[in-house]
Design a protein around this motif. Structure first.
Motif, short mmCIF file in Angstrom:
data_model
loop_
_atom_site.label_atom_id
_atom_site.label_comp_id
_atom_site.label_asym_id
_atom_site.label_seq_id
_atom_site.Cartn_x
_atom_site.Cartn_y
_atom_site.Cartn_z
N TYR A 140 0.84 -1.19 0.00
CA TYR A 140 0.00 0.00 0.00
C TYR A 140 0.88 1.25 0.00
CZ TYR A 140 -3.29 -3.49 1.78
OH TYR A 140 -4.05 -4.62 1.96
N LEU A 141 0.32 2.32 -0.49
CA LEU A 141 0.97 3.63 -0.38
C LEU A 141 -0.09 4.63 0.06
CD1 LEU A 141 3.69 5.09 -0.76
CD2 LEU A 141 2.87 5.80 -3.03
N GLN A 142 -0.01 5.02 1.32
CA GLN A 142 -0.90 6.06 1.84
C GLN A 142 -0.27 7.41 1.55
OE1 GLN A 142 -3.99 5.81 3.42
NE2 GLN A 142 -4.00 8.05 3.23
N MET A 143 -0.98 8.24 0.83
CA MET A 143 -0.47 9.55 0.42
C MET A 143 -1.33 10.65 1.04
SD MET A 143 0.39 8.72 -3.58
CE MET A 143 -1.34 8.54 -4.02
N ASN A 144 -0.73 11.43 1.90
CA ASN A 144 -1.41 12.53 2.57
C ASN A 144 -0.79 13.86 2.15
OD1 ASN A 144 -2.97 10.63 4.03
ND2 ASN A 144 -1.44 10.55 5.66
N SER A 145 -1.51 14.93 2.41
CA SER A 145 -1.03 16.28 2.10
C SER A 145 -0.51 16.35 0.66
CB SER A 145 0.09 16.68 3.06
OG SER A 145 -0.37 16.64 4.41
N LEU A 146 -1.30 15.85 -0.24
CA LEU A 146 -0.87 15.77 -1.63
C LEU A 146 -0.68 17.15 -2.25
CD1 LEU A 146 -3.00 12.72 -2.68
CD2 LEU A 146 -0.53 12.90 -3.02
N LYS A 147 0.30 17.21 -3.13
CA LYS A 147 0.64 18.46 -3.81
C LYS A 147 0.52 18.26 -5.32
CE LYS A 147 4.19 19.37 -0.29
NZ LYS A 147 5.64 19.65 -0.06
N PRO A 148 0.34 19.34 -6.05
CA PRO A 148 0.26 19.20 -7.52
C PRO A 148 1.48 18.48 -8.11
CG PRO A 148 -0.51 21.36 -6.87
CD PRO A 148 0.03 20.71 -5.62
N GLU A 149 2.63 18.67 -7.52
CA GLU A 149 3.83 18.01 -8.05
C GLU A 149 3.86 16.51 -7.79
OE1 GLU A 149 3.70 20.72 -6.07
OE2 GLU A 149 5.34 20.70 -4.57
N ASP A 150 2.89 16.00 -7.04
CA ASP A 150 2.77 14.55 -6.86
C ASP A 150 2.01 13.90 -8.02
OD1 ASP A 150 2.18 15.19 -3.39
OD2 ASP A 150 4.04 14.45 -4.29
N THR A 151 1.46 14.73 -8.90
CA THR A 151 0.74 14.21 -10.05
C THR A 151 1.65 13.35 -10.92
OG1 THR A 151 -0.80 16.05 -10.11
CG2 THR A 151 -0.47 14.84 -12.16
N ALA A 152 1.23 12.12 -11.17
CA ALA A 152 2.06 11.18 -11.93
C ALA A 152 1.29 9.88 -12.09
CB ALA A 152 3.37 10.91 -11.20
N VAL A 153 1.84 9.02 -12.92
CA VAL A 153 1.40 7.63 -12.95
C VAL A 153 2.26 6.87 -11.95
CG1 VAL A 153 1.10 5.54 -14.31
CG2 VAL A 153 0.69 7.78 -15.36
N TYR A 154 1.62 6.17 -11.05
CA TYR A 154 2.32 5.43 -10.00
C TYR A 154 2.35 3.94 -10.36
CZ TYR A 154 2.49 9.52 -7.00
OH TYR A 154 2.78 10.76 -6.48
N TYR A 155 3.53 3.37 -10.29
CA TYR A 155 3.73 1.96 -10.63
C TYR A 155 4.25 1.21 -9.40
CZ TYR A 155 3.73 3.67 -15.47
OH TYR A 155 3.42 4.25 -16.66
N CYS A 156 3.61 0.12 -9.06
CA CYS A 156 4.14 -0.72 -8.00
C CYS A 156 5.07 -1.77 -8.59
CB CYS A 156 3.03 -1.39 -7.21
SG CYS A 156 2.07 -2.60 -8.12
#
Length: 115
Positions: A79-95
């Motif tokens: 799992y990846l819990q992502m909090n306080s997200l920012k616009p620069e976190d925008t991406a395709v995430y691959y496990c």
């Protein structure tokens, strides 16, 4: 053979949260490292977080204190819990998972942080 199925991406406002999941299926046991990469348009893929079978976690500096990686070994899920997200976190995430000296990849899930 290991197959990875990701879920949990989507559109979220800045400051919001998302939880990504990645379930590994197949006839296997003893997964080593599990983790997440991300890739934004025009940028190289970057390693976001990892979790070893021994319980050691590592994060890229830009997500420390905001993202948390965890795993359920009984379910072969990371799992990846992502909090306080920012616009620069925008991406395709691959496990990914490492098993028997080979890396297996998920199909990718889009995370968009925008107001």
């Amino acid at each position: 053979q290991v197959q990875l199925v990701e879920s949990g991406g989507g559109l979220v406002q800045p400051g919001g949260s998302l939880r990504l999941s990645c379930a590994a299926s197949g006839s296997f046991f003893g997964i080593d490292t599990m983790g997440w990469y991300r890739q934004s348009p025009g940028k190289q893929r970057e390693l976001v977080a990892t979790s070893t079978s021994g319980g050691i976690t590592n994060y890229i500096d830009s997500v420390k204190g905001r993202f948390t990686i965890s795993r359920d070994n009984a379910k072969n899920t990371v799992y990846l819990q992502m909090n306080s997200l920012k616009p620069e976190d925008t991406a395709v995430y691959y496990c990914f998972v490492d098993w028997v000296m080979r890396r297996y990849w998920g199909q990718g899930t889009q995370v968009t942080v925008s107001s």
